[in-house]
Design an enzyme around this catalytic site. Structure first.
Site, PDB file in Angstrom:
ATOM      1  N   HIS A   1     -12.316   7.366   3.268  1.00 19.00           N
ATOM      2  CA  HIS A   1     -12.960   6.100   3.609  1.00 19.00           C
ATOM      3  C   HIS A   1     -12.987   5.925   5.133  1.00 19.00           C
ATOM      4  O   HIS A   1     -12.003   6.175   5.818  1.00 19.00           O
ATOM      5  CB  HIS A   1     -12.190   4.936   2.977  1.00 19.00           C
ATOM      6  CG  HIS A   1     -12.905   3.628   3.116  1.00 19.00           C
ATOM      7  ND1 HIS A   1     -13.920   3.256   2.268  1.00 19.00           N
ATOM      8  CD2 HIS A   1     -12.784   2.616   4.017  1.00 19.00           C
ATOM      9  CE1 HIS A   1     -14.380   2.074   2.625  1.00 19.00           C
ATOM     10  NE2 HIS A   1     -13.718   1.666   3.693  1.00 19.00           N
TER      11      HIS A   1
ATOM     12  N   ASP B   1     -11.691   8.614  -1.279  1.00 18.94           N
ATOM     13  CA  ASP B   1     -11.778   7.174  -1.038  1.00 18.94           C
ATOM     14  C   ASP B   1     -11.445   6.403  -2.315  1.00 18.94           C
ATOM     15  O   ASP B   1     -12.041   6.673  -3.361  1.00 18.94           O
ATOM     16  CB  ASP B   1     -13.199   6.835  -0.586  1.00 18.94           C
ATOM     17  CG  ASP B   1     -13.393   5.379  -0.201  1.00 18.94           C
ATOM     18  OD1 ASP B   1     -12.440   4.588  -0.312  1.00 18.94           O
ATOM     19  OD2 ASP B   1     -14.522   5.040   0.219  1.00 18.94           O
TER      20      ASP B   1
ATOM     21  N   SER C   1     -18.956   0.436   4.010  1.00 20.82           N
ATOM     22  CA  SER C   1     -17.829  -0.290   3.426  1.00 20.82           C
ATOM     23  C   SER C   1     -18.244  -1.727   3.090  1.00 20.82           C
ATOM     24  O   SER C   1     -19.195  -1.924   2.337  1.00 20.82           O
ATOM     25  CB  SER C   1     -16.634  -0.227   4.371  1.00 20.82           C
ATOM     26  OG  SER C   1     -15.441  -0.651   3.724  1.00 20.82           O
TER      27      SER C   1
END
Length: 325
Positions: free
Chosen positions: A281, A251, A157
């Site tokens: 995610h 995501d 991320s």
């Protein structure tokens, strides 16, 4: 690029997570406190590795905490500098402790996990400066880390973005030499017009969540266009390290990550791209989800291959040059 439905294990893991959309109005501090409580539970029986040491390394604004994980067996090993996710606002060494331990066990690499400064207390470019400084320190202290000289950067991320940025900075600045970059659902090339945002915002991350992280991290729109904020804005990526880019089907950030992988390929960079179609995610740290283990095994295999290729290349070079005589 997404399955018919989210994997049941991932859906169950999502149900147990803190609802960011409900709590972000209280600011990051309560969220960090809740995360610390959750991390104590997650980390109660951590996977065993050879050695774990907490220390600090020099940074541009003072000491940067890092956690060094060594594989079992001893002997020199390649080193991976790891940056945790959390939107540049949340999470810590503790939130990714299990993930780093798994990566050490699967890759036989030393992992240096970096506790970079968080926004909004420390907005852009604080995290970037810390990430690059920690990578420089790692490269300069190979002997102290019992490193064989192999160096990679990795993150998930926001941490995936930092890994991409550090690779770009290293190319721009002539070092350190990064052999591989592992970008797990990185927050690069993200904008609200992408199809993945339109279809999947609200699955783990809403549009409001994305805007909150952005507003915490950036003090101006000019910062957002900086290539060291998002390497999609870079003029030239042709000198960056070979990459593994991982995305998740459900995501909102999926299409940005895929676009960055495509850009790297277009500029001559070797890339392995994988999209986990039934994942969401954050699945790398959903430790009860089988795909989390599969992901670590996959990226670890890429790291081993990258370091083996480097070793073979150096051996051929030495042979061609007549060795050290």
């Amino acid at each position: 690029m997404h399955a018919d439905e989210i994997h049941p294990q991932a859906r169950a893991a999502m149900a147990s997570q803190v609802d960011l959309s409900r709590l972000r109005r209280f600011g990051p501090k309560p969220l960090r406190l809740l995360a610390r409580v959750a991390n104590r539970w997650e980390n109660r029986n951590p996977p065993e590795v050879g050695d774990v040491t907490d220390r600090t390394v020099p940074g541009p604004a003072g000491a940067i905490p890092v956690r060094v994980y060594r594989p079992r067996g001893g002997g020199p090993s390649p080193t991976v500098v790891f940056f945790h996710g959390g939107g540049f606002v949340l999470r810590s060494l503790e939130s990714h402790d299990v993930l780093c331990r798994r990566l050490v066990r699967e890759s036989d690499c030393t992992v240096v996990s970096v506790d970079y400064r968080l926004a909004p207390e420390h907005p852009f470019p604080a995290a970037v400066e810390d990430a690059y400084a920690a990578t420089e320190w790692t490269a300069e202290n190979a002997d102290r880390l019992d490193s064989d000289g192999g160096l990679a950067v990795a993150g998930d991320s926001a941490g995936g973005t930092l890994a991409a940025v550090v690779s770009l900075m290293a190319a721009d600045r002539g070092g350190p030499d990064v052999d591989h970059q592992t970008l797990v659902y990185p927050a690069v090339g993200a904008n609200e017009r992408r199809e993945s945002v339109e279809r999947h915002a609200g699955t783990v991350l809403s549009k409001e969540d994305l805007a909150w992280f952005r507003d915490c991290y950036f003090e101006s729109d000019v910062d957002r266009r900086n290539p060291y904020a998002d390497p999609m804005h870079a003029r030239d990526c042709s000198g960056v390290a070979p990459a593994t880019v991982v995305t998740a089907g459900f995501d909102p950030l999926r299409d940005g990550g895929a676009a960055y992988a495509e850009r790297l390929v277009s500029e001559g960079i070797s890339v392995r791209f994988e999209n986990y179609e039934d994942m969401v995610h954050g699945f790398a740290t959903m430790y009860e989800v089988d795909r989390s283990r599969e992901l670590v095994a996959d990226v670890a295999a890429d790291l081993r291959e990258a370091f083996e290729s480097k070793s073979e290349s150096e051996s051929k070079s030495d042979t061609a040059g007549g060795g050290d005589a």
